[in-house]
Write an enzyme that holds these catalytic residues in place. Structure first.
Site, PDB file in Angstrom:
ATOM      1  N   CYS A  33       0.684  -1.723  -0.210  1.00  0.00           N
ATOM      2  CA  CYS A  33       0.094  -0.158  -0.040  1.00  0.00           C
ATOM      3  C   CYS A  33       0.676   1.374   0.156  1.00  0.00           C
ATOM      4  CB  CYS A  33      -0.755  -0.472   1.462  1.00  0.00           C
ATOM      5  SG  CYS A  33      -0.031  -0.120   2.855  1.00  0.00           S
ATOM      6  N   ASP A  35       2.454   2.328   2.546  1.00  0.00           N
ATOM      7  CA  ASP A  35       2.068   3.400   3.852  1.00  0.00           C
ATOM      8  C   ASP A  35       3.391   2.994   5.162  1.00  0.00           C
ATOM      9  OD1 ASP A  35      -0.169   4.296   2.500  1.00  0.00           O
ATOM     10  OD2 ASP A  35      -0.943   2.703   4.876  1.00  0.00           O
ATOM     11  N   CYS A  60      -2.571   4.936   6.331  1.00  0.00           N
ATOM     12  CA  CYS A  60      -3.892   5.288   6.490  1.00  0.00           C
ATOM     13  C   CYS A  60      -4.804   5.808   7.498  1.00  0.00           C
ATOM     14  CB  CYS A  60      -4.544   3.856   4.878  1.00  0.00           C
ATOM     15  SG  CYS A  60      -4.516   2.728   6.763  1.00  0.00           S
ATOM     16  N   CYS A 104      -3.341  -2.926   8.387  1.00  0.00           N
ATOM     17  CA  CYS A 104      -2.230  -1.452   8.517  1.00  0.00           C
ATOM     18  C   CYS A 104      -1.462  -2.081  10.024  1.00  0.00           C
ATOM     19  CB  CYS A 104      -3.695  -0.710   8.782  1.00  0.00           C
ATOM     20  SG  CYS A 104      -4.443  -0.804   6.918  1.00  0.00           S
TER      21      CYS A 104
END
Ligand code: FES
Length: 146
Positions: A33, A35, A60, A104
């Site tokens: 992603c 991140d 996120c 996440c």
């Protein structure tokens, strides 16, 4: 879809920022992603208690909320106790996350591990149960996915 606690920590994240002359700093990312998470720890050398913990992320909303909660949970704990603050423990403290957002929460856990590793390296310490962190946490996920 998100619990009230997740929304609260996303909208009012705790412990955002940097610690100057931190005892340990860890940076991890998820290549899938894109991140990135950086965790700073201030650790008392005598007692090995985490006095302060801050984070910065290019991530996120779920990464923000889980890091906010994770930093709250490790503060006041010893480095050994901090290893028990897993992404599962953080998710429980937040009343859950949607399944697609579980990865996440790994950013915070791995970021803390990387910062503890940095601290241990600088002080020539061995923290039992702590493994050398990966810089890209998505490698592990792929194994789980297939
Ligand atoms: Fe990358 Fe959440 S989508 S950390």
């Amino acid at each position: 879809m998100y619990s009230e606690k997740v929304m609260d920590h996303f909208q009012n994240p705790r412990n955002v920022g940097e610690i100057e002359n931190a005892s340990g700093v860890g940076t991890v990312g998820n290549a899938k992603c894109g991140d990135i998470m950086r965790i700073y720890l201030d650790i008392d050398d005598e007692t090995q208690v985490i006095r302060d913990c801050k984070f910065k992320t290019f991530g996120c909303g779920a990464a923000v909320a889980t890091s906010s909660m994770a930093t709250e949970l490790v503060k006041g704990k010893t480095v050994q106790e901090a290893l028990l603050v897993t992404n599962k423990a953080v998710m429980e403290a937040l009343d859950g996350l949607p399944p697609v957002k579980v990865h996440c929460s790994l950013l915070a856990e791995e970021g803390i591990h990387a910062a503890l590793w940095d601290y241990a390296q600088k002080h020539n310490l061995v923290i039992e149960g702590l493994q050398q962190p990966k810089s890209d946490i998505s490698e592990e996920e792929e194994e789980e996915d297939y």
